[in-house]
Design a protein around this motif. Structure first.
Motif, PDB file in Angstrom:
ATOM      1  N   ALA A  61      50.226  79.709  77.921  1.00  0.00           N
ATOM      2  CA  ALA A  61      48.877  80.247  78.130  1.00  0.00           C
ATOM      3  C   ALA A  61      48.125  80.464  76.821  1.00  0.00           C
ATOM      4  O   ALA A  61      46.923  80.718  76.836  1.00  0.00           O
ATOM      5  CB  ALA A  61      48.957  81.557  78.908  1.00  0.00           C
ATOM      6  N   GLU A  62      48.811  80.350  75.693  1.00  0.00           N
ATOM      7  CA  GLU A  62      48.198  80.614  74.385  1.00  0.00           C
ATOM      8  C   GLU A  62      47.772  79.336  73.655  1.00  0.00           C
ATOM      9  O   GLU A  62      47.426  79.389  72.480  1.00  0.00           O
ATOM     10  CB  GLU A  62      49.193  81.391  73.505  1.00  0.00           C
ATOM     11  CG  GLU A  62      49.668  82.694  74.113  1.00  0.00           C
ATOM     12  CD  GLU A  62      48.537  83.694  74.321  1.00  0.00           C
ATOM     13  OE1 GLU A  62      47.617  83.747  73.481  1.00  0.00           O
ATOM     14  OE2 GLU A  62      48.566  84.399  75.338  1.00  0.00           O
ATOM     15  N   ILE A  63      47.787  78.203  74.330  1.00  0.00           N
ATOM     16  CA  ILE A  63      47.446  76.937  73.672  1.00  0.00           C
ATOM     17  C   ILE A  63      46.060  76.992  73.039  1.00  0.00           C
ATOM     18  O   ILE A  63      45.852  76.481  71.939  1.00  0.00           O
ATOM     19  CB  ILE A  63      47.555  75.761  74.653  1.00  0.00           C
ATOM     20  CG1 ILE A  63      49.018  75.524  75.009  1.00  0.00           C
ATOM     21  CG2 ILE A  63      46.951  74.495  74.066  1.00  0.00           C
ATOM     22  CD1 ILE A  63      49.239  74.478  76.060  1.00  0.00           C
ATOM     23  N   ARG A  72      41.743  72.242  61.840  1.00  0.00           N
ATOM     24  CA  ARG A  72      41.727  72.402  60.386  1.00  0.00           C
ATOM     25  C   ARG A  72      42.824  71.587  59.701  1.00  0.00           C
ATOM     26  O   ARG A  72      42.605  70.965  58.675  1.00  0.00           O
ATOM     27  CB  ARG A  72      41.889  73.868  60.003  1.00  0.00           C
ATOM     28  CG  ARG A  72      41.902  74.064  58.477  1.00  0.00           C
ATOM     29  CD  ARG A  72      42.082  75.489  58.097  1.00  0.00           C
ATOM     30  NE  ARG A  72      40.837  76.196  58.393  1.00  0.00           N
ATOM     31  CZ  ARG A  72      40.667  77.486  58.209  1.00  0.00           C
ATOM     32  NH1 ARG A  72      41.651  78.207  57.737  1.00  0.00           N
ATOM     33  NH2 ARG A  72      39.532  78.052  58.493  1.00  0.00           N
ATOM     34  N   TYR A  73      44.033  71.604  60.262  1.00  0.00           N
ATOM     35  CA  TYR A  73      45.182  71.036  59.549  1.00  0.00           C
ATOM     36  C   TYR A  73      45.800  69.783  60.173  1.00  0.00           C
ATOM     37  O   TYR A  73      46.527  69.069  59.487  1.00  0.00           O
ATOM     38  CB  TYR A  73      46.291  72.087  59.434  1.00  0.00           C
ATOM     39  CG  TYR A  73      45.858  73.315  58.706  1.00  0.00           C
ATOM     40  CD1 TYR A  73      45.606  73.282  57.332  1.00  0.00           C
ATOM     41  CD2 TYR A  73      45.675  74.510  59.372  1.00  0.00           C
ATOM     42  CE1 TYR A  73      45.200  74.413  56.649  1.00  0.00           C
ATOM     43  CE2 TYR A  73      45.270  75.655  58.699  1.00  0.00           C
ATOM     44  CZ  TYR A  73      45.036  75.601  57.339  1.00  0.00           C
ATOM     45  OH  TYR A  73      44.632  76.717  56.677  1.00  0.00           O
ATOM     46  N   ALA A  74      45.579  69.549  61.455  1.00  0.00           N
ATOM     47  CA  ALA A  74      46.341  68.485  62.098  1.00  0.00           C
ATOM     48  C   ALA A  74      45.494  67.446  62.809  1.00  0.00           C
ATOM     49  O   ALA A  74      46.044  66.563  63.445  1.00  0.00           O
ATOM     50  CB  ALA A  74      47.322  69.103  63.094  1.00  0.00           C
ATOM     51  N   SER A  75      44.218  67.530  62.734  1.00  0.00           N
ATOM     52  CA  SER A  75      43.361  66.559  63.401  1.00  0.00           C
ATOM     53  C   SER A  75      43.437  65.232  62.644  1.00  0.00           C
ATOM     54  O   SER A  75      42.941  65.115  61.533  1.00  0.00           O
ATOM     55  CB  SER A  75      41.925  67.069  63.448  1.00  0.00           C
ATOM     56  OG  SER A  75      41.129  66.179  64.181  1.00  0.00           O
ATOM     57  N   PHE A  76      44.061  64.236  63.258  1.00  0.00           N
ATOM     58  CA  PHE A  76      44.315  62.981  62.583  1.00  0.00           C
ATOM     59  C   PHE A  76      43.258  61.922  62.863  1.00  0.00           C
ATOM     60  O   PHE A  76      42.981  61.089  62.029  1.00  0.00           O
ATOM     61  CB  PHE A  76      45.685  62.415  62.972  1.00  0.00           C
ATOM     62  CG  PHE A  76      46.804  63.365  62.702  1.00  0.00           C
ATOM     63  CD1 PHE A  76      47.113  63.762  61.415  1.00  0.00           C
ATOM     64  CD2 PHE A  76      47.554  63.867  63.743  1.00  0.00           C
ATOM     65  CE1 PHE A  76      48.154  64.636  61.168  1.00  0.00           C
ATOM     66  CE2 PHE A  76      48.596  64.745  63.499  1.00  0.00           C
ATOM     67  CZ  PHE A  76      48.888  65.128  62.215  1.00  0.00           C
ATOM     68  N   ALA A  86      43.671  66.265  73.569  1.00  0.00           N
ATOM     69  CA  ALA A  86      44.811  65.382  73.793  1.00  0.00           C
ATOM     70  C   ALA A  86      46.116  66.083  73.429  1.00  0.00           C
ATOM     71  O   ALA A  86      47.121  65.959  74.132  1.00  0.00           O
ATOM     72  CB  ALA A  86      44.656  64.092  72.988  1.00  0.00           C
ATOM     73  N   PHE A  87      46.096  66.839  72.342  1.00  0.00           N
ATOM     74  CA  PHE A  87      47.263  67.619  71.912  1.00  0.00           C
ATOM     75  C   PHE A  87      47.639  68.650  72.978  1.00  0.00           C
ATOM     76  O   PHE A  87      48.799  68.753  73.379  1.00  0.00           O
ATOM     77  CB  PHE A  87      46.939  68.300  70.582  1.00  0.00           C
ATOM     78  CG  PHE A  87      47.945  69.304  70.123  1.00  0.00           C
ATOM     79  CD1 PHE A  87      49.199  68.914  69.694  1.00  0.00           C
ATOM     80  CD2 PHE A  87      47.627  70.656  70.102  1.00  0.00           C
ATOM     81  CE1 PHE A  87      50.134  69.845  69.256  1.00  0.00           C
ATOM     82  CE2 PHE A  87      48.545  71.587  69.665  1.00  0.00           C
ATOM     83  CZ  PHE A  87      49.800  71.179  69.245  1.00  0.00           C
ATOM     84  N   ALA A  88      46.653  69.390  73.469  1.00  0.00           N
ATOM     85  CA  ALA A  88      46.901  70.402  74.504  1.00  0.00           C
ATOM     86  C   ALA A  88      47.420  69.748  75.784  1.00  0.00           C
ATOM     87  O   ALA A  88      48.326  70.274  76.434  1.00  0.00           O
ATOM     88  CB  ALA A  88      45.629  71.199  74.773  1.00  0.00           C
TER      89      ALA A  88
END
Length: 113
Positions: A61-63, A72-76, A86-88
């Protein structure tokens, strides 16, 4: 979240197994896997699936809280996971797989990244 996905992709995150400083139920769930094979397959036996289900119940529930750090750090911008949605979706999909396996009393097979 690392503690949920790590056994499914990398074979267990040993440095987090005994963390005492994290808050919430997820900090107290230990996921112990059998020795990983040298090839690309990982497996989670039914007792591990039960532990992963407990982790998912506490973090699933915390996604939404991961959106800002992800962007900030992982958007490729390439591959299948191009953005946070897409990650969620990938995480929720694994949550569903774990939930279904736990209901059936089965294990899960994953691919080592």
């Amino acid at each position: 979240m690392d503690r949920f996905i790590d056994p499914l992709f990398w074979g267990g995150l040993e440095c987090m197994a005994d963390r005492e400083d994290a808050e919430g139920a997820a900090a107290h769930v230990s996921v112990v896997l059998p020795p990983a094979p040298p090839d690309h397959l990982l497996w989670c036996p039914p007792e591990t699936v039960s532990s992963l289900k407990l982790l998912w119940d506490s973090v699933g529930a915390e996604i939404a809280a991961l959106r800002e750090p992800f962007e900030r750090y992982a958007s490729f911008g390439f591959g299948r996971v191009k953005d946070f949605d897409a990650f969620a979706g990938l995480l929720r999909g694994w949550g569903d797989v774990i939930g279904q396996a736990q209901q059936r009393g089965g294990g899960v097979v994953g691919l080592r990244c």
